[in-house]
Design a protein around this motif. Structure first.
Motif, PDB file in Angstrom:
ATOM      1  N   TYR A 138       0.796  -1.211  -0.012  1.00 23.54           N
ATOM      2  CA  TYR A 138       0.017   0.223   0.035  1.00 23.54           C
ATOM      3  C   TYR A 138       0.744   1.405  -0.229  1.00 23.54           C
ATOM      4  N   HIS A 139       1.770   1.228   0.919  1.00 26.49           N
ATOM      5  CA  HIS A 139       2.932   2.647   0.726  1.00 26.49           C
ATOM      6  C   HIS A 139       3.449   2.665  -0.394  1.00 26.49           C
ATOM      7  N   GLY A 140       4.098   1.632  -1.065  1.00 26.75           N
ATOM      8  CA  GLY A 140       4.567   1.718  -2.283  1.00 26.75           C
ATOM      9  C   GLY A 140       3.700   2.364  -3.285  1.00 26.75           C
ATOM     10  N   ILE A 141       2.558   1.574  -3.373  1.00 29.72           N
ATOM     11  CA  ILE A 141       1.679   2.089  -4.388  1.00 29.72           C
ATOM     12  C   ILE A 141       1.212   3.697  -4.256  1.00 29.72           C
ATOM     13  N   ALA A 142       1.208   4.202  -2.814  1.00 28.58           N
ATOM     14  CA  ALA A 142       0.782   5.637  -2.756  1.00 28.58           C
ATOM     15  C   ALA A 142       2.057   6.486  -3.178  1.00 28.58           C
TER      16      ALA A 142
END
Length: 330
Positions: free
Chosen positions: A120-124
């Motif tokens: 999730y953090h990578g996509i954001a």
């Protein structure tokens, strides 16, 4: 020390030779857990501090990973302590499977908190990548983290090597291990070391190519790595939780032991179930020679129990098929 018992026609039990103590093994498992807690706690704090300074997405993913691992080791320690409780009326076979339950919770934690949050953090970060900053402190923390993780990994590796059979690989030893605390730490630390390599590669490629997207992409790869580790842990601990047997080599050795007993005509089946890292239940369906006097049957059972206790100390409970015992007395 727990006695081994058998299911006779009358439902009685006969003491067997005492099983060897597993205290040394459990002490070794706890050493593995404490080493992992000490390593991950310090690493997580350092990673988050540097991530806040540099804005690195992969460092945030690595910080999440180490924080989750710290919590996971605490859950394993809880499982170790709950599993060590003695048997009681409600749990006549003890609490050994508590460790497997908490190890399964660890696998779910790695999947949801470790893998899910990193992805999730990578996509954001891919949607709005932070500007490239001086990566020096990232490399410093990754190097220090590698030293700590390497130490923890080596402790778990030594614990696995202590029970490793000649000619088998370390991965085969992990698959055969019944000690969820040790193989969980080993798999987590292996994923952590690979994650450090991925994070370093993402940061290095981002600065070499002046491309801010490599770093968040590395965060997503780290998340996928953790998801894979979680599935591996869930498969191993889930099998133990639902009642996994001892491995084929041990079962073959057990059959050879029964085959040596002259009072037996045949061995129909030997069914085993892992009750904990160092505790196994055995249900033996055998055929004694017909017409044997009751005292000879009891002597044969005593010989089998003594041999099992000497050669397979983890087998703490032995039950013989009552129908086979009745047949021997007619």
């Amino acid at each position: 020390m727990q006695n081994t018992s058998h299911d006779a026609a009358g439902g009685g039990s006969t003491p067997a030779a005492p099983a060897l103590s597993a205290g040394g093994t459990r002490t070794g498992s706890q050493k593995v857990i404490y080493a992992a807690i000490a390593a991950n706690l310090g690493i997580a704090a350092a990673k988050f501090i540097v991530a806040a300074v540099t804005g690195s997405a992969s460092m945030v993913a690595e910080g999440i990973h180490s924080a989750v691992d710290t919590g996971n080791e605490l859950l394993l320690l809880l499982g170790e302590r709950r599993g060590a409780r003695p048997a009681d009326r409600r749990h006549p076979f003890g609490y050994g499977k508590s460790l497997y339950f908490w190890a399964l919770i660890v696998a779910l934690s790695v999947f949801s908190l470790g893998g899910g949050l990193s992805i999730y953090h990578g996509i954001a970060a891919l949607r709005s990548p932070p500007p490239l900053e001086d990566p020096l402190w990232n490399y410093v923390v990754l190097g220090v983290a590698a030293l700590f993780e390497g130490y923890s990994w080596n402790v778990s590796r030594k614990a696995l090597n202590a029970v490793r059979r000649p000619g088998t690989s370390l991965w085969q030893t992990v698959r055969a291990s019944k000690d969820a605390a040790v193989f969980t730490v080993f798999i987590e630390d292996s994923a952590a070391l690979l994650g450090l390599v991925i994070a370093a590669a993402g940061i290095a490629l981002g600065h070499y190519c002046s491309n801010p997207y490599f770093d968040p992409a590395a965060s997503i790869v780290i998340g996928l790595l953790l998801v894979g580790a979680a599935f591996t842990l869930a498969r191993e601990t889930g099998g133990l939780l639902v009642g996994e047997s001892i491995d084929r080599e041990q079962l073959a050795a057990l059959r050879a032991l029964f085959a040596r007993e002259r009072a037996l005509d045949s061995v129909a089946s030997l069914r085993t179930m892992q009750l904990g890292p160092d505790e196994v239940l055995l249900a033996a369906s055998v055929q004694f020679r017909r017409g044997m006097p009751i005292d000879e049957v009891e002597q044969a059972i005593a010989r089998l129990q003594s041999a099992i206790a000497a050669e397979h100390p983890a087998i703490r409970h032995v039950y013989f098929d009552a129908a086979a015992l009745r047949a021997a007395l007619h």
